[in-house]
Scaffold this motif. Structure first.
Motif, short mmCIF file in Angstrom:
data_model
loop_
_atom_site.label_atom_id
_atom_site.label_comp_id
_atom_site.label_asym_id
_atom_site.label_seq_id
_atom_site.Cartn_x
_atom_site.Cartn_y
_atom_site.Cartn_z
N LEU A 822 0.83 -1.20 0.00
CA LEU A 822 0.00 0.00 0.00
C LEU A 822 0.87 1.26 0.00
O LEU A 822 0.56 2.24 -0.69
N GLU A 838 -6.67 -2.12 -0.07
CA GLU A 838 -7.51 -1.72 1.06
C GLU A 838 -8.46 -2.86 1.45
O GLU A 838 -8.73 -3.10 2.64
N HIS A 857 -10.43 0.72 6.37
CA HIS A 857 -9.88 0.23 5.11
C HIS A 857 -11.00 -0.08 4.10
O HIS A 857 -10.85 0.20 2.91
N ALA A 860 -12.29 3.07 2.60
CA ALA A 860 -11.31 3.62 1.66
C ALA A 860 -11.43 2.92 0.31
O ALA A 860 -11.32 3.56 -0.75
#
Length: 931
Positions: A822, A838, A857, A860
């Motif tokens: 990430l 994510e 997450h 996102a």
């Protein structure tokens, strides 16, 4: 289940009310119920619900509303279905009060007894509990959606009163009419009815006072005198006309000479409800307030049933035009020459009882006499098969009480622009209408083969009414011919038009031929070339490439086709042709154009799309190795795409054309074009999880690349098939195709290609559950990636091995790899990798019961849904539900799982079992229709 939209939006099941949720959700349901079994585009729904915001801002909210409505309606068997880029509600229109009102009012037209008719109309009017969508939509939206609806209610009310008067119930209706005139003091027909009722009730002085009040209002507020009908009724009351005592009422004095020249109505007329309403609205605006004679044009390709609709509707409303209904065939499209205006005027004047010797030979003088003859009459004029505005213009009445309906294969833009004509663009029949038409014609016994087979027959006929009637007629006249037999015969596209003919008549082909013969030569060539590329919707620029012409030259030919309804303009600058018209165009091309010219045209178009597709794919395609594309017809300027959004938007618009061109080029033996077209859309198909299309294009592509002697292309096609099968969870086939790809042209494989091959094979083994083989391949791939100067490949390898460790329960190793991946994706703006990363991190945090991190997450990932990674969005929604459920927000969790299930079902993902199971555990009914 029954629904109400007349008033507040409500629903009931077996008499008990059903909870429908919040105001906006009920408004959405109301919008869908206004057009049951018809698709409403997502953009239109958003614009209606939130007129002041950007569609992108509300798409997720709309999905949530749909999910909630589905959850509430599912226990009653009601489905909200995703179709393409929109939604439809699959309910019988008869369960919706608005459509039941329309149907019940229409049925009263066949009731002869006025007392029974009045009772039926009163029952239909009782369905109105208030204005349309009151309580859920604001005034502006209700006015916009209900345009013409209030007029239909008032017209039904007036018909009810007319029936009561005809039944001798004048005393009963006086109070009803007093309320109507008080609310609508300039509605002249209501005033007429009130005056007649008062007169028959012995209140003649009050009837005259009603007239004086109405005249004063019209003169003082609008500066106009009452209409001829109202003035004439006033005079009859003053003269104490004894006929007013009889229980009849007419808008005008009836004479035995009134012409009734309509052709015979079409037996078994089916559907066209919305079009009939449009015509009803045109008739309801009788021009009394504006003083302008109303005109309505009905346009469309040959075979749509324009004349059938016009004649059927004219029979329905004939009683509104007591001074006559006249019909003239203007012969605009046929073997004969079009009818001259002077000849048409002669027919019309003779129909209106003008002696032949009084009819002038000059067209202007004849037109003036025609207008004078109609000045005091209420007549319906039906002008069929017009060729141009110039042909029709002398035939238009000036009387505001006459309605002119015109049918034509041409657009007649001049009448719209200069005479203010309303345009009705006739479309194809819906699937339900097509089924009913065929089933009605062939009878219940012959239709026993089933609805699905008849719908397949309708699809082969393109839902074109003429084609459907011809197909049904063949079954009727040949007792040995069954629906399955005809399906088999028409399945061959090359013979389909020949199969749509009866008794030696060329039928569909003949109708198309008439329009084709009238085209200028250059437009006819464009028509033929468009016939070579079925199932496409091309821009003017693409059409110019196909024709080998400059874009500045092509528009004239496109306009000629659009004007004749041989080509449809979708309003966005793209043009599409009906399937049967394409077959006819291809027939003409085969007869009139050489093989070389036809292949050259398709090759030009394919090369143009390959060049544009490569440019769009390059914005987000960094995983697969590019191979050189051979282009025989380079574009002068290849477009550039400055963002992933722009590239995705191009694929969304052109995706259907790309897939169609793969099939077309494969069918024509254009091997190079076939595999290159398949390759240039690979990344988009993977991102949108269009697995069926991905498999089809790459199965054709792998053979084509082999025929083209391009091992590098064959490797790309085989690898693409492996990815398609892996995403579809058929891991054995995925591994087989990936291993085939790895072995193609082995001596020339690059280190990067070797890393990609190992990574793909490792992923497939992992998804299959063979952890050992998966880890071996993925670790080798990651080691190779760390030796490459390619952060994208490194990011993907880290992500994939991190995913495997997540599945194995190796939490800390997984988190370390995923967080490194990430960071690389964010630091190097590798946007397409962020959503799946994510999702992986949400998954791992859920495994560790870190629900706040799970939600962070997952949100996102969902927030990046505009990148069109539909699978990551769906998975993100699932894990968002898991996190919310873990935090105690169970209702929000259910919404997320519903939306996840819908999206996964929509894209055909095998992961749909996970949100379905979550919903089952939560005790909620899950729907398999996509959100």
């Amino acid at each position: 289940m029954e629904f109400q939209v007349l008033g507040d939006v409500a629903a009931s099941h077996r008499g008990s009310p059903v909870e429908l949720g919040r105001r906006q959700e009920r408004c959405l349901l109301g919008l869908l119920l206004l057009e049951p079994r018809r698709v409403l585009l997502t953009e239109r729904l958003i614009e209606l619900l939130w007129s002041d915001v950007d569609a992108a801002d509300r798409r997720a909210t709309l999905h949530t509303y749909v999910a909630r409505l589905r959850r509430r309606l599912a226990p009653y068997g009601v489905r909200i279905v995703t179709r393409g880029a929109g939604y439809l509600i699959d309910v019988d229109p008869a369960t919706v009060d608005l459509h039941r009102f329309t149907a019940e009012v229409d049925r009263t037209r066949t009731i002869a007894d006025p007392a029974v008719r009045a009772q039926a109309l009163a029952a239909a009017l009782d369905l109105w509990r208030g204005p349309l969508l009151v309580g859920v939509a604001d005034e502006a939206l209700r006015q916009r959606l209900g345009r013409g609806l209030e007029e239909r209610r008032l017209a039904a009310f007036e018909r009810r009163v007319e029936a009561e008067l005809a039944a001798g119930e004048h005393v009963r209706v006086v109070g009803l009419l007093a309320d109507l005139v008080r609310e609508f003091p300039t509605r002249e027909h209501g005033i007429e009815l009130f005056m007649v009722a008062l007169t028959r009730a012995g209140r003649r002085a009050e009837a005259l006072e009603v007239y004086r009040d109405a005249r004063r209002t019209l003169v003082e507020e609008f500066g106009v005198e009452p209409g001829q009908d109202l003035q004439r009724l006033h005079q009859r009351i003053l003269a104490d006309d004894p006929d007013l005592a009889f229980p009849t009422l007419s808008h005008a004095d009836k004479t035995s000479a009134a012409p009734r020249h309509l052709p015979r109505d079409i037996p078994g007329f089916i559907g066209r409800d919305a079009d009939l309403v449009t015509l009803d609205n045109a008739a309801s605006d009788d021009g009394a307030s504006s003083g302008v004679a109303p005109i309505c044009t009905i346009g469309g390709i040959g075979g749509l049933g324009k004349t059938a609709l016009a004649v059927h509707w004219a029979h329905r409303v004939a009683s509104r035009y007591p001074d006559g209904q006249v019909f003239v065939n203007l012969r605009g499209h046929g073997t004969d020459s079009p009818t001259r205006p002077i000849d048409a005027l002669g027919q019309l004047l003779r129909a209106l009882s003008v002696p032949p010797e009084r009819i002038p030979l000059d067209v202007d003088e004849a037109a003036a006499l025609y207008r004078s003859t109609l000045a005091e009459r209420r007549v319906l004029v039906l002008l069929d098969n017009a060729v141009s505005s110039e042909q029709v213009r002398p035939l238009l009445p000036a009387s505001a009480y006459c309605l002119t309906v015109i049918t034509s294969r041409n657009r007649l833009d001049g009448l719209v622009a200069h005479e203010g004509a309303q345009r009705l663009r006739l479309g194809l029949l819906s699937d339900d209408e097509a089924y009913r038409l065929v089933a009605t014609m062939i009878g219940a016994d012959r239709a026993a083969s089933g609805r699905d087979e008849i719908l397949r027959l309708a699809a082969l006929c393109g839902n074109l009414p003429l084609a459907l009637r011809v197909a049904a007629a063949r079954i009727v006249v040949d007792e040995r011919l069954t629906v399955p037999d005809l399906l088999l015969e028409l399945a061959d596209a090359r013979e389909r038009l020949s199969g749509l003919a009866v008794e030696g008549d060329s039928a569909v082909r003949g109708v198309f031929a008439v329009s084709y013969r009238a085209l200028p030569a250059a437009a006819a060539r464009v028509f033929r070339l468009l016939g070579l590329v079925p199932n496409t919707a091309l821009s003017a620029a693409a059409t110019a490439v196909l024709a080998g012409q400059a874009e500045s030259q092509i528009q004239e030919h496109i306009d000629a086709l659009v004007d004749r309804h041989l080509l449809d303009d979708d309003g966005t600058g793209r043009y599409q042709m009906h399937d049967l018209l394409r077959l006819y165009g291809a027939e003409r091309a085969e007869r009139e154009d050489s093989d070389h010219d036809r292949l050259l045209a398709v090759g030009r178009l394919a090369d143009a799309y390959v060049q544009q597709g490569v440019a769009a794919q390059s914005v987000f395609q960094r995983l697969r190795t590019s191979v050189p594309m051979r282009i025989a017809h380079p574009l002068a300027q290849v477009p550039t795409f400055d963002s992933m959004g722009a590239a995705s938007a191009w694929f969304q618009v052109e995706g259907g054309n790309l897939v169609a061109l793969v099939r077309i080029c494969d069918n024509l033996g254009l091997a190079r074009e076939t595999w290159q077209l398949a390759d240039c859309q690979y990344s988009f198909l993977v991102r949108t999880h269009a697995l069926t299309t991905l498999r089809e294009t790459h199965e054709l592509g792998v053979v084509a690349a082999r025929l083209d002697d391009r091992p590098d292309g064959e490797r790309l096609m085989a690898n693409g098939l492996g990815v398609a099968y892996a995403l579809g969870r058929n891991f054995d086939k995925a591994i087989r195709w990936m291993e085939i790809a790895a072995q193609v042209n082995l001596e020339q494989i690059s280190p990067r290609d070797e890393v990609v091959s190992r990574m793909n094979i490792g992923n497939a083994y992992g998804q299959k559950g063979d952890w050992g083989e998966s880890e071996r391949h993925l670790r080798l791939a990651l080691a190779g990636a760390r030796q490459l100067d390619d952060v994208f490949i490194l990011c993907v390898c880290l992500s994939n091995l991190g995913w495997l460790y997540t599945e194995q329960g190796r939490a800390q190793e997984s988190l370390a790899l995923l967080e490194e991946a990430l960071r690389i994706a964010v630091d190097h703006d590798i946007r397409q990798q962020i959503p799946p990363l994510e999702v992986h991190l949400a998954h791992q945090n859920a495994n560790l019961a870190r629900y706040e991190s799970t939600v962070r997450h997952a949100r996102a990932a969902v927030a990046l849904r505009h990148l069109d990674d539909h699978l990551s969005t769906a998975r993100g929604l699932y894990w968002l539900g898991v996190g919310l459920d873990g935090l105690g927000a169970s209702e929000e969790a259910v919404d997320s799982w519903q939306e996840s299930l819908g999206l996964m079902t929509d894209i055909g993902s095998g992961d749909a079992e996970y949100p379905a199971a979550a919903l089952a555990r939560a005790g909620h009914h899950s729907q398999t229709e996509p959100a």
